[in-house]
Design a protein around this motif. Structure first.
Motif, PDB file in Angstrom:
ATOM      1  N   GLY A  36       0.805  -1.219   0.000  1.00 10.43           N
ATOM      2  CA  GLY A  36       0.000   0.000   0.000  1.00 10.43           C
ATOM      3  C   GLY A  36       0.837   1.267   0.000  1.00 10.43           C
ATOM      4  N   ILE A  37       2.158   1.115  -0.138  1.00 10.02           N
ATOM      5  CA  ILE A  37       3.049   2.278  -0.154  1.00 10.02           C
ATOM      6  C   ILE A  37       2.896   3.035  -1.455  1.00 10.02           C
ATOM      7  N   GLN A  38       2.752   4.349  -1.349  1.00 12.32           N
ATOM      8  CA  GLN A  38       2.669   5.226  -2.518  1.00 12.32           C
ATOM      9  C   GLN A  38       4.085   5.330  -3.082  1.00 12.32           C
ATOM     10  N   THR A  39       4.251   5.109  -4.369  1.00 12.70           N
ATOM     11  CA  THR A  39       5.583   4.918  -4.949  1.00 12.70           C
ATOM     12  C   THR A  39       6.435   6.184  -5.019  1.00 12.70           C
ATOM     13  N   ILE A  40       5.844   7.366  -4.961  1.00  9.98           N
ATOM     14  CA  ILE A  40       6.637   8.598  -5.030  1.00  9.98           C
ATOM     15  C   ILE A  40       7.130   9.028  -3.645  1.00  9.98           C
ATOM     16  N   ASN A  41       6.191   9.153  -2.695  1.00 10.38           N
ATOM     17  CA  ASN A  41       6.595   9.644  -1.369  1.00 10.38           C
ATOM     18  C   ASN A  41       6.991   8.529  -0.407  1.00 10.38           C
ATOM     19  N   ARG A  42       6.815   7.253  -0.837  1.00  9.16           N
ATOM     20  CA  ARG A  42       7.207   6.073  -0.060  1.00  9.16           C
ATOM     21  C   ARG A  42       6.485   5.976   1.276  1.00  9.16           C
ATOM     22  N   GLN A  43       5.269   6.511   1.352  1.00  8.20           N
ATOM     23  CA  GLN A  43       4.458   6.428   2.553  1.00  8.20           C
ATOM     24  C   GLN A  43       3.383   5.353   2.372  1.00  8.20           C
ATOM     25  N   PRO A  44       3.065   4.583   3.429  1.00 13.67           N
ATOM     26  CA  PRO A  44       2.011   3.567   3.340  1.00 13.67           C
ATOM     27  C   PRO A  44       0.630   4.209   3.431  1.00 13.67           C
ATOM     28  N   LEU A  45       0.110   4.654   2.307  1.00 13.40           N
ATOM     29  CA  LEU A  45      -1.140   5.413   2.280  1.00 13.40           C
ATOM     30  C   LEU A  45      -2.390   4.566   2.063  1.00 13.40           C
ATOM     31  N   GLN A  46      -2.249   3.380   1.477  1.00 16.49           N
ATOM     32  CA  GLN A  46      -3.397   2.505   1.230  1.00 16.49           C
ATOM     33  C   GLN A  46      -3.358   1.343   2.209  1.00 16.49           C
ATOM     34  N   LYS A  47      -4.447   1.127   2.928  1.00 13.37           N
ATOM     35  CA  LYS A  47      -4.533  -0.019   3.837  1.00 13.37           C
ATOM     36  C   LYS A  47      -4.559  -1.292   2.999  1.00 13.37           C
ATOM     37  N   THR A  48      -3.777  -2.271   3.409  1.00 11.66           N
ATOM     38  CA  THR A  48      -3.772  -3.565   2.728  1.00 11.66           C
ATOM     39  C   THR A  48      -4.347  -4.620   3.668  1.00 11.66           C
ATOM     40  N   TYR A  49      -4.804  -5.701   3.073  1.00 17.63           N
ATOM     41  CA  TYR A  49      -5.426  -6.799   3.811  1.00 17.63           C
ATOM     42  C   TYR A  49      -4.806  -8.118   3.383  1.00 17.63           C
ATOM     43  N   ALA A  50      -4.756  -9.071   4.304  1.00 18.68           N
ATOM     44  CA  ALA A  50      -4.357 -10.431   3.932  1.00 18.68           C
ATOM     45  C   ALA A  50      -5.471 -10.994   3.049  1.00 18.68           C
ATOM     46  N   VAL A  51      -5.084 -11.728   2.027  1.00 19.59           N
ATOM     47  CA  VAL A  51      -6.056 -12.298   1.089  1.00 19.59           C
ATOM     48  C   VAL A  51      -5.575 -13.689   0.688  1.00 19.59           C
TER      49      VAL A  51
END
Length: 107
Positions: free
Chosen positions: A79-94
């Motif tokens: 979920g890391i945004q590729t430019i600022n390298r911040q985890p902006l999107q919540k991810t889930y186990a799937v």
């Protein structure tokens, strides 16, 4: 020992999510994007952290998704945004289980 209590929710048929693409599902009012990329399964918040664009409709390539609205890119696995390298999107186990896709809503 982990205190994590798993909450696996059946969200889609495995055949509904074609390799290199995504499907959007709704779980308890939460929009989740499910991706099948390079033989692996990924799940993340289905609304872009930037302005709420539909992440599942984005372009998927090389382990990333690009939001169709403004081009923000996120790593599928983190979920890391590729430019600022911040985890902006919540991810889930799937996981895929008996032809169905399940998401751990507590992950």
């Amino acid at each position: 020992m982990s205190d994590h209590v798993q909450n696996w929710v059946d969200v889609a048929a495995e055949e509904d999510c074609v390799e290199g693409h995504a499907v959007e599902v709704l779980v308890d009012g939460q929009v989740i994007a499910i991706f099948h990329e390079q033989g692996e399964w990924f799940a993340m918040d289905g609304m872009c952290a930037h302005q709420g664009g539909p992440i599942a409709q984005g372009h998927v390539a090389s382990g990333c998704v690009t939001c169709p609205w403004h081009g923000w890119q996120y790593e599928l696995s983190t979920g890391i945004q590729t430019i600022n390298r911040q985890p902006l999107q919540k991810t889930y186990a799937v996981r895929a289980c008996d032809g169905r896709i399940e998401v751990d809503m507590n992950s």
